[in-house]
Design a protein around this motif. Structure first.
Motif, PDB file in Angstrom:
ATOM      1  N   GLN A  13      12.205  13.375  11.757  1.00 44.03           N
ATOM      2  CA  GLN A  13      12.750  14.319  12.729  1.00 44.03           C
ATOM      3  C   GLN A  13      12.655  13.732  14.136  1.00 44.03           C
ATOM      4  O   GLN A  13      11.731  12.983  14.457  1.00 44.03           O
ATOM      5  CB  GLN A  13      11.997  15.651  12.655  1.00 44.03           C
ATOM      6  CG  GLN A  13      12.080  16.328  11.290  1.00 44.03           C
ATOM      7  CD  GLN A  13      13.458  16.929  10.979  1.00 44.03           C
ATOM      8  OE1 GLN A  13      14.436  16.649  11.652  1.00 44.03           O
ATOM      9  NE2 GLN A  13      13.534  17.768   9.941  1.00 44.03           N
ATOM     10  N   GLU A  14      13.627  14.029  14.962  1.00 47.43           N
ATOM     11  CA  GLU A  14      13.757  13.546  16.344  1.00 47.43           C
ATOM     12  C   GLU A  14      14.222  12.090  16.435  1.00 47.43           C
ATOM     13  O   GLU A  14      14.227  11.511  17.515  1.00 47.43           O
ATOM     14  CB  GLU A  14      12.427  13.707  17.138  1.00 47.43           C
ATOM     15  CG  GLU A  14      11.764  15.062  17.038  1.00 47.43           C
ATOM     16  CD  GLU A  14      12.701  16.201  17.418  1.00 47.43           C
ATOM     17  OE1 GLU A  14      13.517  16.035  18.323  1.00 47.43           O
ATOM     18  OE2 GLU A  14      12.605  17.258  16.766  1.00 47.43           O
ATOM     19  N   GLN A  15      14.609  11.486  15.315  1.00 51.17           N
ATOM     20  CA  GLN A  15      15.144  10.122  15.321  1.00 51.17           C
ATOM     21  C   GLN A  15      16.644  10.151  15.019  1.00 51.17           C
ATOM     22  O   GLN A  15      17.177  11.133  14.493  1.00 51.17           O
ATOM     23  CB  GLN A  15      14.432   9.261  14.264  1.00 51.17           C
ATOM     24  CG  GLN A  15      12.975   8.998  14.542  1.00 51.17           C
ATOM     25  CD  GLN A  15      12.748   7.914  15.576  1.00 51.17           C
ATOM     26  OE1 GLN A  15      13.684   7.252  16.006  1.00 51.17           O
ATOM     27  NE2 GLN A  15      11.494   7.740  15.969  1.00 51.17           N
TER      28      GLN A  15
END
Length: 292
Positions: A53-55
């Motif tokens: 997540q967040e990549q």
């Protein structure tokens, strides 16, 4: 294409973060966990997507691939087994047959870190006609902030194989790959070559089998400002591949400009086949990590 997978209606809820959905004719296991997002097709035990997540997306999947029974998926991480490359016998599929067959979900577990899956495939009358060996395969996935894939083969035989990983990049012209070793077989120009500075770039069609790779390869992506670490185990080779513009345009399951947005760095056993014996299975595995 990857974004579409996560909008598909849920067919079955297996855990709070793991669901079964359908894309075209294929069953897809979808992971939407606080730490990671991923998807695996039961056909081929094929990892389609993985990203912490967040990549940015770590893997690449063709927008033109067919999600059809018995047809290979273009992108993600195809499992090439029990042979890599063209078949020795005419009429058999390149890169083996297991990527085109339905596997069984054997076990799954959700933890605070992510989701673990085990898929199995056993030999059948059909596979024995293509390759005369009984086998049981296990594809194990640990999908968390790091991604581990292990292909374990039980039986009595020799195989060549690869985890044919397609990585999402900003632009192939801004990509360098290190950790491949020097010597390689050049499948485009023919013969052997040597990588003088230890860094592979991709100015045109590239297809190289590295003969003495390091234990990890690094994909340096200047456009997306990140490094992807590919840690290989039980391998004898690493393959670096990009089709370039002409081949990309000729492939029906790839956009004409598809070559610009991926690079393949493949954990493989090609020039030294793997040997499985009773009570001593063979294994090929890789761990993926985005380096901050």
């Amino acid at each position: 294409m990857i974004a579409t997978i996560f909008t598909l209606p849920e067919q079955e809820i297996l855990t709070p973060s793991l669901t079964r959905r359908q894309m075209g004719e294929l069953d897809i296991l979808v992971v939407n966990h606080p730490a990671v997002r991923a998807a695996v097709a039961l056909q081929g035990a094929h990892l389609l997507a993985w990203k912490p997540q967040e990549q940015e997306e770590v893997l690449w999947l063709s927008d033109k691939t067919a999600f059809a029974r018995g047809k290979a998926i273009r992108g993600g991480v195809p499992l090439c087994w029990p042979w890599f490359g063209p078949a020795a016998q005419e009429g058999l599929p390149a890169h083996g047959f297991v990527r085109n067959l339905p596997w069984k979900l054997d076990a799954y577990q959700e933890t605070d870190e992510g989701v673990e899956l085990t898929l199995t495939l056993k030999s059948s009358d059909d596979t024995l006609r293509q390759w005369p060996h009984a086998f049981t395969l296990y594809a194990r996935f640990s999908l968390a902030k790091t991604c581990n894939i292990a292909l374990e083969a039980h039986g009595d035989f020799e195989t060549t194989c690869a985890l044919h990983s397609y990585f999402n990049v900003g632009n192939i012209n801004d990509v360098k790959v290190s950790g491949l070793g020097k010597r390689y077989v050049d499948k485009v120009a023919g013969g052997e070559g040597e990588l003088a500075d230890g860094v592979q770039t991709f100015p045109d069609r590239t297809d190289r089998i590295y003969l003495a790779p390091e234990a990890r390869s690094l994909i340096h992506d200047a456009r997306l400002h990140r490094v992807i670490e590919v840690a290989h185990r039980h391998h004898s080779n690493v393959v670096g591949w990009n089709p370039g513009p002409a081949l990309s345009a000729s492939m029906g399951d790839m956009p004409d400009d598809g070559y610009q947005t991926f690079v393949c760095v493949e954990t493989a056993a090609i020039n030294t086949p793997q040997r499985a014996r009773p009570q001593a299975p063979s294994c090929l595995s890789v761990t993926l990590r985005v380096v901050e």
